[in-house]
Design a protein around this motif. Structure first.
Motif, PDB file in Angstrom:
ATOM      1  N   ALA A  13      10.054  37.788  24.578  1.00 46.60           N
ATOM      2  CA  ALA A  13      11.219  37.580  25.520  1.00 46.60           C
ATOM      3  C   ALA A  13      11.947  39.092  25.156  1.00 46.60           C
ATOM      4  O   ALA A  13      11.659  39.558  23.643  1.00 46.60           O
ATOM      5  CB  ALA A  13      12.965  36.854  24.958  1.00 46.60           C
ATOM      6  N   LYS A  14      12.074  39.526  25.830  1.00 42.80           N
ATOM      7  CA  LYS A  14      12.357  41.975  25.833  1.00 42.80           C
ATOM      8  C   LYS A  14      13.877  41.625  25.295  1.00 42.80           C
ATOM      9  O   LYS A  14      13.944  42.756  24.759  1.00 42.80           O
ATOM     10  CB  LYS A  14      12.208  42.018  27.409  1.00 42.80           C
ATOM     11  N   ASP A  15      13.868  40.999  24.721  1.00 42.24           N
ATOM     12  CA  ASP A  15      15.768  41.278  24.487  1.00 42.24           C
ATOM     13  C   ASP A  15      15.905  41.124  22.876  1.00 42.24           C
ATOM     14  O   ASP A  15      16.845  40.683  22.587  1.00 42.24           O
ATOM     15  CB  ASP A  15      16.679  40.041  24.728  1.00 42.24           C
ATOM     16  N   CYS A  16      14.595  41.170  21.993  1.00 36.43           N
ATOM     17  CA  CYS A  16      13.978  40.980  20.941  1.00 36.43           C
ATOM     18  C   CYS A  16      15.022  39.787  20.183  1.00 36.43           C
ATOM     19  O   CYS A  16      14.961  39.939  19.050  1.00 36.43           O
ATOM     20  CB  CYS A  16      14.648  42.166  20.323  1.00 36.43           C
ATOM     21  N   SER A  17      15.348  38.940  21.459  1.00 33.48           N
ATOM     22  CA  SER A  17      15.857  37.804  20.555  1.00 33.48           C
ATOM     23  C   SER A  17      14.695  36.762  19.276  1.00 33.48           C
ATOM     24  O   SER A  17      14.934  35.281  19.054  1.00 33.48           O
ATOM     25  CB  SER A  17      16.460  36.750  21.728  1.00 33.48           C
ATOM     26  N   GLY A  18      13.639  37.266  19.851  1.00 24.78           N
ATOM     27  CA  GLY A  18      12.699  36.541  18.764  1.00 24.78           C
ATOM     28  C   GLY A  18      11.653  35.171  19.020  1.00 24.78           C
ATOM     29  O   GLY A  18      11.591  33.791  18.818  1.00 24.78           O
ATOM     30  N   THR A  19      12.656  34.861  20.331  1.00 28.95           N
ATOM     31  CA  THR A  19      11.786  33.437  21.490  1.00 28.95           C
ATOM     32  C   THR A  19      10.691  33.746  22.188  1.00 28.95           C
ATOM     33  O   THR A  19      10.675  35.648  22.558  1.00 28.95           O
ATOM     34  CB  THR A  19      13.370  33.219  22.174  1.00 28.95           C
ATOM     35  N   MET A  20      10.447  32.488  23.005  1.00 28.18           N
ATOM     36  CA  MET A  20       9.142  32.962  24.125  1.00 28.18           C
ATOM     37  C   MET A  20       9.909  32.960  25.480  1.00 28.18           C
ATOM     38  O   MET A  20      10.358  31.471  25.438  1.00 28.18           O
ATOM     39  CB  MET A  20       7.948  32.331  23.975  1.00 28.18           C
ATOM     40  N   GLN A  21       9.483  33.398  26.378  1.00 21.73           N
ATOM     41  CA  GLN A  21       9.626  33.097  27.350  1.00 21.73           C
ATOM     42  C   GLN A  21       9.023  32.475  28.757  1.00 21.73           C
ATOM     43  O   GLN A  21       7.777  32.587  28.812  1.00 21.73           O
ATOM     44  CB  GLN A  21      10.642  34.492  28.657  1.00 21.73           C
ATOM     45  N   VAL A  22       8.908  31.079  29.060  1.00 23.99           N
ATOM     46  CA  VAL A  22       8.515  30.908  29.753  1.00 23.99           C
ATOM     47  C   VAL A  22       7.960  31.856  30.978  1.00 23.99           C
ATOM     48  O   VAL A  22       8.901  31.548  32.179  1.00 23.99           O
ATOM     49  CB  VAL A  22       8.486  29.369  30.453  1.00 23.99           C
ATOM     50  N   MET A  23       6.686  31.907  31.779  1.00 25.88           N
ATOM     51  CA  MET A  23       7.177  32.895  32.618  1.00 25.88           C
ATOM     52  C   MET A  23       5.917  31.863  33.954  1.00 25.88           C
ATOM     53  O   MET A  23       6.120  32.210  35.372  1.00 25.88           O
ATOM     54  CB  MET A  23       5.632  34.240  32.424  1.00 25.88           C
ATOM     55  N   GLU A  24       5.576  31.271  33.584  1.00 27.21           N
ATOM     56  CA  GLU A  24       5.122  29.697  34.483  1.00 27.21           C
ATOM     57  C   GLU A  24       3.921  28.804  34.068  1.00 27.21           C
ATOM     58  O   GLU A  24       3.995  28.684  32.650  1.00 27.21           O
ATOM     59  CB  GLU A  24       3.095  30.393  34.994  1.00 27.21           C
ATOM     60  N   VAL A  25       4.409  27.222  34.800  1.00 29.94           N
ATOM     61  CA  VAL A  25       4.279  26.185  33.939  1.00 29.94           C
ATOM     62  C   VAL A  25       3.045  25.451  34.469  1.00 29.94           C
ATOM     63  O   VAL A  25       2.917  25.205  35.582  1.00 29.94           O
ATOM     64  CB  VAL A  25       5.301  25.421  34.101  1.00 29.94           C
ATOM     65  N   ASP A  26       1.980  24.986  34.397  1.00 32.91           N
ATOM     66  CA  ASP A  26       0.493  24.878  34.916  1.00 32.91           C
ATOM     67  C   ASP A  26       1.079  23.565  35.013  1.00 32.91           C
ATOM     68  O   ASP A  26       1.038  22.429  33.967  1.00 32.91           O
ATOM     69  CB  ASP A  26      -0.194  25.295  34.272  1.00 32.91           C
ATOM     70  N   PRO A  27       1.191  22.849  36.256  1.00 34.65           N
ATOM     71  CA  PRO A  27       1.383  21.690  36.828  1.00 34.65           C
ATOM     72  C   PRO A  27       0.559  20.396  35.794  1.00 34.65           C
ATOM     73  O   PRO A  27       0.543  19.163  35.767  1.00 34.65           O
ATOM     74  CB  PRO A  27       1.311  21.324  38.417  1.00 34.65           C
ATOM     75  N   SER A  28      -1.250  20.704  36.027  1.00 31.11           N
ATOM     76  CA  SER A  28      -1.645  19.640  35.707  1.00 31.11           C
ATOM     77  C   SER A  28      -1.784  19.548  33.896  1.00 31.11           C
ATOM     78  O   SER A  28      -3.066  19.127  32.967  1.00 31.11           O
ATOM     79  CB  SER A  28      -3.521  20.242  35.736  1.00 31.11           C
TER      80      SER A  28
ATOM     81  N   VAL B  60      14.399  24.135  23.620  1.00 31.85           N
ATOM     82  CA  VAL B  60      13.501  24.709  24.960  1.00 31.85           C
ATOM     83  C   VAL B  60      15.762  25.063  25.222  1.00 31.85           C
ATOM     84  O   VAL B  60      16.133  24.386  25.432  1.00 31.85           O
ATOM     85  CB  VAL B  60      13.008  24.216  25.517  1.00 31.85           C
ATOM     86  N   VAL B  61      15.753  26.370  25.255  1.00 26.70           N
ATOM     87  CA  VAL B  61      16.813  27.000  26.255  1.00 26.70           C
ATOM     88  C   VAL B  61      17.057  26.972  27.410  1.00 26.70           C
ATOM     89  O   VAL B  61      15.681  27.813  27.814  1.00 26.70           O
ATOM     90  CB  VAL B  61      17.995  27.540  25.675  1.00 26.70           C
TER      91      VAL B  61
ATOM     92  N   ASP C  54      12.617  29.936  31.672  1.00 26.50           N
ATOM     93  CA  ASP C  54      13.381  28.750  30.336  1.00 26.50           C
ATOM     94  C   ASP C  54      13.311  29.933  28.694  1.00 26.50           C
ATOM     95  O   ASP C  54      11.874  30.321  28.918  1.00 26.50           O
ATOM     96  CB  ASP C  54      13.180  27.562  29.945  1.00 26.50           C
ATOM     97  N   ARG C  55      13.419  29.439  27.255  1.00 21.34           N
ATOM     98  CA  ARG C  55      13.376  30.161  26.883  1.00 21.34           C
ATOM     99  C   ARG C  55      12.877  28.605  25.320  1.00 21.34           C
ATOM    100  O   ARG C  55      13.648  28.146  24.661  1.00 21.34           O
ATOM    101  CB  ARG C  55      14.471  31.010  26.125  1.00 21.34           C
ATOM    102  N   ILE C  56      11.799  29.124  25.162  1.00 21.32           N
ATOM    103  CA  ILE C  56      11.370  28.512  23.958  1.00 21.32           C
ATOM    104  C   ILE C  56      11.446  29.049  22.237  1.00 21.32           C
ATOM    105  O   ILE C  56      11.449  30.513  22.285  1.00 21.32           O
ATOM    106  CB  ILE C  56       9.708  28.407  23.568  1.00 21.32           C
ATOM    107  N   VAL C  57      12.787  28.294  22.061  1.00 19.39           N
ATOM    108  CA  VAL C  57      12.968  29.229  21.233  1.00 19.39           C
ATOM    109  C   VAL C  57      12.808  28.736  19.359  1.00 19.39           C
ATOM    110  O   VAL C  57      12.868  29.362  18.500  1.00 19.39           O
ATOM    111  CB  VAL C  57      15.105  28.452  20.705  1.00 19.39           C
ATOM    112  N   ALA C  58      11.786  27.391  19.376  1.00 18.50           N
ATOM    113  CA  ALA C  58      12.135  26.313  17.982  1.00 18.50           C
ATOM    114  C   ALA C  58      10.156  25.905  18.506  1.00 18.50           C
ATOM    115  O   ALA C  58      10.402  25.472  19.365  1.00 18.50           O
ATOM    116  CB  ALA C  58      12.278  26.508  16.822  1.00 18.50           C
ATOM    117  N   VAL C  59       9.377  26.088  17.616  1.00 25.00           N
ATOM    118  CA  VAL C  59       8.335  25.079  17.849  1.00 25.00           C
ATOM    119  C   VAL C  59       7.935  24.132  16.388  1.00 25.00           C
ATOM    120  O   VAL C  59       7.460  25.223  15.536  1.00 25.00           O
ATOM    121  CB  VAL C  59       6.810  25.507  18.468  1.00 25.00           C
ATOM    122  N   ASP C  60       7.748  22.959  16.239  1.00 23.42           N
ATOM    123  CA  ASP C  60       7.775  22.463  14.893  1.00 23.42           C
ATOM    124  C   ASP C  60       9.032  22.742  13.902  1.00 23.42           C
ATOM    125  O   ASP C  60       8.373  23.468  12.959  1.00 23.42           O
ATOM    126  CB  ASP C  60       6.382  22.440  14.600  1.00 23.42           C
ATOM    127  N   ARG C  61       9.985  23.127  13.818  1.00 24.41           N
ATOM    128  CA  ARG C  61      10.967  23.594  13.312  1.00 24.41           C
ATOM    129  C   ARG C  61      10.281  24.903  12.534  1.00 24.41           C
ATOM    130  O   ARG C  61      11.600  25.813  11.572  1.00 24.41           O
ATOM    131  CB  ARG C  61      11.535  22.274  11.910  1.00 24.41           C
TER     132      ARG C  61
END
Length: 86
Positions: free
Chosen positions: A17-32, A81-82, A51-58
């Protein structure tokens, strides 16, 4: 999310994410992909572009999230995800 093997991709494009929040922004979801199939089974909680991925596996912060997602032994992961952040 659970994938069948290390060769199966999680099924989404994301960027820090460009806001330096330490999150990952979802750009595209592959339906398959794994995430796309999960979305079909969980429509109210479907992960969408923006959407933003805030954490994965804590694990928080971009580098740690990516480390988990790129680990070939990570076949099942829990994502926090938020929605609605800008």
């Amino acid at each position: 999310l659970t994938r069948a093997s290390a060769e199966e991709r999680w099924g989404c494009q994301m960027t820090p994410a460009k806001d330096c929040s330490g999150t990952m922004q979802v750009m595209e979801v592959d339906p398959s992909g794994v995430l796309g199939r999960w979305n079909v089974m969980n429509p109210p909680a479907a992960v969408r572009t923006g959407d933003r991925i805030v954490a994965v596996d804590r694990e928080f912060e971009v580098a740690r999230i990516l480390k988990v997602l790129k680990d070939p032994s990570s076949l099942a992961t829990a994502w926090v995800v938020v929605r609605g952040l800008r």
